[in-house]
Scaffold this motif. Structure first.
Motif, PDB file in Angstrom:
ATOM      1  N   VAL A 128       0.844  -1.203   0.000  1.00  0.00           N
ATOM      2  CA  VAL A 128       0.000   0.000   0.000  1.00  0.00           C
ATOM      3  C   VAL A 128       0.876   1.249   0.000  1.00  0.00           C
ATOM      4  CG1 VAL A 128      -1.516   1.374   1.500  1.00  0.00           C
ATOM      5  CG2 VAL A 128      -2.093  -0.997   0.978  1.00  0.00           C
ATOM      6  N   THR A 129       1.895   1.266   0.857  1.00  0.00           N
ATOM      7  CA  THR A 129       2.800   2.420   0.925  1.00  0.00           C
ATOM      8  C   THR A 129       3.475   2.652  -0.424  1.00  0.00           C
ATOM      9  OG1 THR A 129       3.227   1.879   3.231  1.00  0.00           O
ATOM     10  CG2 THR A 129       4.765   3.387   2.177  1.00  0.00           C
ATOM     11  N   GLY A 136      -5.126  -9.631  -5.450  1.00  0.00           N
ATOM     12  CA  GLY A 136      -5.964  -9.136  -6.547  1.00  0.00           C
ATOM     13  C   GLY A 136      -6.798  -7.916  -6.189  1.00  0.00           C
ATOM     14  N   PRO A 137      -7.493  -7.963  -5.042  1.00  0.00           N
ATOM     15  CA  PRO A 137      -8.337  -6.817  -4.671  1.00  0.00           C
ATOM     16  C   PRO A 137      -7.547  -5.523  -4.512  1.00  0.00           C
ATOM     17  CG  PRO A 137      -8.928  -8.746  -3.378  1.00  0.00           C
ATOM     18  CD  PRO A 137      -7.681  -9.106  -4.133  1.00  0.00           C
ATOM     19  N   LEU A 138      -6.340  -5.637  -3.951  1.00  0.00           N
ATOM     20  CA  LEU A 138      -5.486  -4.472  -3.753  1.00  0.00           C
ATOM     21  C   LEU A 138      -5.127  -3.849  -5.105  1.00  0.00           C
ATOM     22  CD1 LEU A 138      -4.236  -3.377  -1.121  1.00  0.00           C
ATOM     23  CD2 LEU A 138      -2.126  -4.527  -1.754  1.00  0.00           C
ATOM     24  N   PHE A 139      -4.741  -4.713  -6.033  1.00  0.00           N
ATOM     25  CA  PHE A 139      -4.367  -4.241  -7.362  1.00  0.00           C
ATOM     26  C   PHE A 139      -5.530  -3.534  -8.041  1.00  0.00           C
ATOM     27  CE2 PHE A 139      -4.503  -5.095 -11.947  1.00  0.00           C
ATOM     28  CZ  PHE A 139      -3.380  -4.408 -12.352  1.00  0.00           C
ATOM     29  N   THR A 176      -5.667   2.245   1.949  1.00  0.00           N
ATOM     30  CA  THR A 176      -5.118   2.544   3.269  1.00  0.00           C
ATOM     31  C   THR A 176      -4.569   1.282   3.926  1.00  0.00           C
ATOM     32  OG1 THR A 176      -7.275   2.101   4.242  1.00  0.00           O
ATOM     33  CG2 THR A 176      -6.822   4.375   3.607  1.00  0.00           C
ATOM     34  N   THR A 177      -3.804   1.480   5.000  1.00  0.00           N
ATOM     35  CA  THR A 177      -3.322   0.307   5.729  1.00  0.00           C
ATOM     36  C   THR A 177      -4.508  -0.416   6.363  1.00  0.00           C
ATOM     37  OG1 THR A 177      -2.908   1.746   7.613  1.00  0.00           O
ATOM     38  CG2 THR A 177      -1.037   1.225   6.227  1.00  0.00           C
ATOM     39  N   GLU A 178      -5.531   0.331   6.726  1.00  0.00           N
ATOM     40  CA  GLU A 178      -6.718  -0.303   7.310  1.00  0.00           C
ATOM     41  C   GLU A 178      -7.349  -1.274   6.290  1.00  0.00           C
ATOM     42  OE1 GLU A 178     -10.190   1.991   7.766  1.00  0.00           O
ATOM     43  OE2 GLU A 178     -11.027   0.584   9.238  1.00  0.00           O
ATOM     44  N   TYR A 179      -7.390  -0.843   5.047  1.00  0.00           N
ATOM     45  CA  TYR A 179      -7.934  -1.716   4.004  1.00  0.00           C
ATOM     46  C   TYR A 179      -7.073  -2.975   3.880  1.00  0.00           C
ATOM     47  CZ  TYR A 179      -9.473  -3.370  -0.572  1.00  0.00           C
ATOM     48  OH  TYR A 179      -9.936  -4.154  -1.602  1.00  0.00           O
TER      49      TYR A 179
END
Lengths: 198, 198
Positions: free
Chosen positions: A96-97, A165-168, A179-182
């Protein structure tokens, strides 16, 4: 054998082209970057670029490799403290960062685009970048599976896709805040599943 | 008021441009399609295109809307037989079929690319296309959650991403075969989670 001076000169031109690509990506809309523009920015002839790279996508790919060179070095490995949830959370937070870092954003978007449209480049990407990373992810999951922390019949490729996959997609299509929360929720939900655990 | 003939003529030109876009997408590499090329294929002036669309991406977006017009009509709704796994599997299999259809592939890749690079278009996409679809997905999951079939504290947005994100990434980056078997496993693994269920 190439005389050392020519070799050094070639390497200098190669890096000049890749640096020009990274610079332009910060300044210009990706679609507007041309081989001509790259050559003029790098101070080399167009032919120099065509000699080394078959396409703009191939330049972008190598520029991206150069950018992430420092971060790599040696085979990739995911952290393994024995606590799978904590390890995955750490990795996803780092991703994420990175995805939110302006220096990486445009090169990564450009690369994602080229891969989407160019099956040949997608194959190179799969072999040289995504492949080793995927194998490292599978290995971490395999160790957890052997330790009884993951379902015995789990398909590790599907598992990798479920976590990353979802992050991408959220990043590429800006469909929600990254976010990091995600990242934390994603890991927890993938591990536990959508159904209630009793 | 616009005289009826002008209106009809405008609509004909609009459809000609969108049809030209869909035709060109089947024939030419996406990056090579220009406003000039679109205008000449559609038999309209460049100014006609600039009057209606701010960018190539906006043309592609409307072309995609036209292409999926027949399929939509009325608010989207996911099947609800009471069997969540069966319903999601049916929907994901249909998506796999659609993603593998040559007629849809290039327009969808072009749209995905434009959204990745153009935050404004991403917002329009989120509002007009992805938003209503996402809401339909959330609604189906919410009903299952109320029926006790999904975890009480489940974040429905994360759940939607977990089911559909992996499919999108695998398709866009061709990171593996996009089969109905994959769709089935994805649904089963997302519902059960990676951890063993005892």
């Amino acid at each position: 054998m190439t005389p050392p001076n020519t070799g050094r000169r070639s390497e200098a031109s190669r890096r000049a082209v890749l640096t020009a690509a990274l610079d332009l990506l910060q300044e210009v809309e990706y679609a507007k970057i041309s081989i001509e523009g790259l050559a003029s920015r790098a101070g080399v002839g167009k032919q120099t670029i065509y000699r080394w790279w078959p396409s703009k996508g191939a330049v972008i790919f190598d520029a991206f490799l150069m950018l992430s060179e420092g971060a790599e070095g040696g085979p990739v490995q995911l952290p393994d403290t024995g606590d799978l949830a904590a390890d995955l959370t750490e990795v996803l937070r780092a991703t994420v960062t990175e995805l939110n870092e302006p220096r990486y954003e445009q090169p990564m978007r450009a690369l994602a685009t080229e891969i989407a449209h160019d099956p040949e480049l997608a194959a190179i990407y799969a072999e040289r970048l995504d492949g080793p990373l995927r194998e490292a992810k599978r290995q971490r999951l395999r160790r957890a599976q052997r330790a009884g922390q993951l379902a015995e019949d789990l398909d590790l490729d599907v598992a990798v896709d479920l976590i990353w996959g979802p992050l991408f997609q959220r990043w590429l299509h800006r469909s929600g805040p990254l976010t990091t929360e995600y990242a934390d929720r994603l890991v927890a939900t993938a591990l536990d599943g959508l159904r209630p655990r009793r």
